[in-house]
Design a protein around this motif. Sequence first.
Motif, PDB file in Angstrom:
ATOM      1  N   GLN A   1       0.857  -1.184   0.038  1.00 54.61           N
ATOM      2  CA  GLN A   1       0.036   0.051  -0.137  1.00 54.61           C
ATOM      3  C   GLN A   1       0.809   1.122  -0.036  1.00 54.61           C
ATOM      4  O   GLN A   1       0.420   2.331   0.434  1.00 54.61           O
ATOM      5  CB  GLN A   1      -0.964  -0.051   1.358  1.00 54.61           C
ATOM      6  N   ASP A   2       2.084   1.325  -0.383  1.00 55.04           N
ATOM      7  CA  ASP A   2       3.121   2.095  -0.393  1.00 55.04           C
ATOM      8  C   ASP A   2       3.423   2.845   0.920  1.00 55.04           C
ATOM      9  O   ASP A   2       3.408   4.140   0.977  1.00 55.04           O
ATOM     10  CB  ASP A   2       2.470   3.273  -1.516  1.00 55.04           C
ATOM     11  N   ARG A   3       3.400   2.024   1.892  1.00 58.98           N
ATOM     12  CA  ARG A   3       3.765   2.644   3.232  1.00 58.98           C
ATOM     13  C   ARG A   3       5.191   1.553   3.836  1.00 58.98           C
ATOM     14  O   ARG A   3       5.101   1.127   4.890  1.00 58.98           O
ATOM     15  CB  ARG A   3       2.668   2.562   4.388  1.00 58.98           C
ATOM     16  N   PRO A   4       6.156   1.772   3.085  1.00 57.59           N
ATOM     17  CA  PRO A   4       7.380   0.815   3.394  1.00 57.59           C
ATOM     18  C   PRO A   4       7.799   1.251   4.467  1.00 57.59           C
ATOM     19  O   PRO A   4       8.500   0.439   5.307  1.00 57.59           O
ATOM     20  CB  PRO A   4       8.201   1.294   2.275  1.00 57.59           C
ATOM     21  N   LEU A   5       7.893   2.641   4.987  1.00 56.72           N
ATOM     22  CA  LEU A   5       8.502   3.026   6.294  1.00 56.72           C
ATOM     23  C   LEU A   5       7.655   2.360   7.592  1.00 56.72           C
ATOM     24  O   LEU A   5       8.393   1.679   8.450  1.00 56.72           O
ATOM     25  CB  LEU A   5       8.350   4.527   6.406  1.00 56.72           C
ATOM     26  N   VAL A   6       6.369   2.324   7.566  1.00 58.96           N
ATOM     27  CA  VAL A   6       5.492   1.711   8.521  1.00 58.96           C
ATOM     28  C   VAL A   6       5.845   0.268   8.605  1.00 58.96           C
ATOM     29  O   VAL A   6       5.884  -0.260   9.652  1.00 58.96           O
ATOM     30  CB  VAL A   6       4.011   1.966   8.621  1.00 58.96           C
ATOM     31  N   ALA A   7       5.574  -0.053   7.196  1.00 60.67           N
ATOM     32  CA  ALA A   7       5.928  -1.701   7.247  1.00 60.67           C
ATOM     33  C   ALA A   7       7.081  -1.969   7.761  1.00 60.67           C
ATOM     34  O   ALA A   7       7.440  -3.070   8.478  1.00 60.67           O
ATOM     35  CB  ALA A   7       6.065  -2.277   5.696  1.00 60.67           C
ATOM     36  N   ALA A   8       8.372  -1.295   7.557  1.00 63.61           N
ATOM     37  CA  ALA A   8       9.752  -1.733   8.166  1.00 63.61           C
ATOM     38  C   ALA A   8       9.711  -1.498   9.488  1.00 63.61           C
ATOM     39  O   ALA A   8      10.429  -2.420  10.252  1.00 63.61           O
ATOM     40  CB  ALA A   8      10.802  -0.635   7.595  1.00 63.61           C
ATOM     41  N   LEU A   9       9.056  -0.499  10.222  1.00 66.05           N
ATOM     42  CA  LEU A   9       8.843  -0.237  11.624  1.00 66.05           C
ATOM     43  C   LEU A   9       8.153  -1.245  12.222  1.00 66.05           C
ATOM     44  O   LEU A   9       8.603  -1.973  13.426  1.00 66.05           O
ATOM     45  CB  LEU A   9       8.073   1.048  11.767  1.00 66.05           C
ATOM     46  N   VAL A  10       7.166  -1.934  11.534  1.00 65.74           N
ATOM     47  CA  VAL A  10       6.400  -2.898  12.212  1.00 65.74           C
ATOM     48  C   VAL A  10       7.195  -4.414  12.306  1.00 65.74           C
ATOM     49  O   VAL A  10       7.515  -4.963  13.239  1.00 65.74           O
ATOM     50  CB  VAL A  10       4.839  -3.245  11.482  1.00 65.74           C
TER      51      VAL A  10
ATOM     52  N   LEU B   1       1.487   2.203  18.514  1.00 65.95           N
ATOM     53  CA  LEU B   1       0.742   3.404  18.640  1.00 65.95           C
ATOM     54  C   LEU B   1       0.845   4.135  17.341  1.00 65.95           C
ATOM     55  O   LEU B   1      -0.425   4.380  16.561  1.00 65.95           O
ATOM     56  CB  LEU B   1       1.006   4.525  19.715  1.00 65.95           C
ATOM     57  N   VAL B   2       2.014   4.322  16.849  1.00 60.97           N
ATOM     58  CA  VAL B   2       2.051   4.884  15.496  1.00 60.97           C
ATOM     59  C   VAL B   2       1.437   3.959  14.458  1.00 60.97           C
ATOM     60  O   VAL B   2       0.716   4.419  13.686  1.00 60.97           O
ATOM     61  CB  VAL B   2       3.549   4.899  15.080  1.00 60.97           C
ATOM     62  N   THR B   3       1.669   2.710  14.554  1.00 63.18           N
ATOM     63  CA  THR B   3       1.071   1.837  13.628  1.00 63.18           C
ATOM     64  C   THR B   3      -0.644   1.728  13.718  1.00 63.18           C
ATOM     65  O   THR B   3      -1.144   1.789  12.417  1.00 63.18           O
ATOM     66  CB  THR B   3       1.380   0.307  13.806  1.00 63.18           C
ATOM     67  N   LEU B   4      -1.017   1.640  14.882  1.00 64.15           N
ATOM     68  CA  LEU B   4      -2.583   1.963  15.112  1.00 64.15           C
ATOM     69  C   LEU B   4      -2.966   3.151  14.202  1.00 64.15           C
ATOM     70  O   LEU B   4      -4.066   3.079  13.750  1.00 64.15           O
ATOM     71  CB  LEU B   4      -2.924   1.966  16.420  1.00 64.15           C
ATOM     72  N   ALA B   5      -2.339   4.072  14.626  1.00 62.42           N
ATOM     73  CA  ALA B   5      -2.779   5.433  14.023  1.00 62.42           C
ATOM     74  C   ALA B   5      -2.797   5.459  12.512  1.00 62.42           C
ATOM     75  O   ALA B   5      -3.711   6.000  11.827  1.00 62.42           O
ATOM     76  CB  ALA B   5      -1.911   6.504  14.491  1.00 62.42           C
ATOM     77  N   LYS B   6      -1.703   4.776  12.046  1.00 55.22           N
ATOM     78  CA  LYS B   6      -1.465   4.872  10.464  1.00 55.22           C
ATOM     79  C   LYS B   6      -2.417   3.910   9.719  1.00 55.22           C
ATOM     80  O   LYS B   6      -2.778   4.109   8.623  1.00 55.22           O
ATOM     81  CB  LYS B   6      -0.046   4.684  10.167  1.00 55.22           C
ATOM     82  N   LEU B   7      -2.650   2.907  10.444  1.00 54.60           N
ATOM     83  CA  LEU B   7      -3.373   1.724  10.052  1.00 54.60           C
ATOM     84  C   LEU B   7      -4.854   2.324  10.031  1.00 54.60           C
ATOM     85  O   LEU B   7      -5.541   1.566   9.368  1.00 54.60           O
ATOM     86  CB  LEU B   7      -3.216   0.418  11.033  1.00 54.60           C
ATOM     87  N   SER B   8      -5.324   3.235  10.901  1.00 54.45           N
ATOM     88  CA  SER B   8      -6.882   3.191  11.327  1.00 54.45           C
ATOM     89  C   SER B   8      -7.563   3.434   9.878  1.00 54.45           C
ATOM     90  O   SER B   8      -8.839   2.980   9.992  1.00 54.45           O
ATOM     91  CB  SER B   8      -6.742   4.169  12.208  1.00 54.45           C
TER      92      SER B   8
END
Length: 210
Positions: free
Chosen positions: A93-102, A157-164
């Motif tokens: 979904q073009d969120r490689p940074l969040v993907a890498a963080l998780v 938390l970041v993930t939850l916010a970004k995923l919402s």
Amino acid sequence: METSSPQKLLACRHCDLLQHEVVLHRHHDAHCVRCGALLYRGTRARLDWMIALVLASAILLLVSNLFPIAALEKYGTYHATTLAGTVLTLYYQDRPLVAALVLGTAILVPALELCALLYMLLPLRACRIAPGLAYVFRFVLAIHRWSMMEVFLLALLVTLAKLSDLATIVPGIALWAFAGLIASFSAVAASFSARDFWGWVDAIGAEGRP
Ligand SMILES: [Zn+2]
Ligand SMILES: [Zn+2]
């Protein structure tokens, strides 16, 4: 995490005699030289406790990765997916940074740290010293900074916010296992003492094993 301290003096609780603390064979006790009272015990129980905590964390990490933790929207319907599936979806979904963080904070770093800890601790339980122990020990100290509980929580938390906007969190077994992992992992961090660890290693040397 505690670092090594110089040799300690202990006072006997019964007769107040000051004595130097020595490294014990793991299954032996230290007694007062004057009155014979028990001063302290070998550290075998603490080694067993550490191994139990690390094994519990490893099981929780496994469970939190095996069961669905998020429901992702795809073409208008929701599909439950695991942590790894969430990472893949985020990536596509073009969120490689969040993907890498998780991937890093929820899977890779805890898995690496737990494997390294088991590699160091399990052989000690069998009176053996794992090859390259000093390197693995330094690796754990280095990687530990990246697996602190705060990092976990922040990432979550970041993930939850970004995923919402594209996902909801499934309140199932994986989420509870992940919450348990945060607790047991911080217990590992709080219980692990470099002084104890090298004491266990010295104790094996003292018993005449390589
Ligand atoms: Zn005494
Ligand atoms: Zn012994």
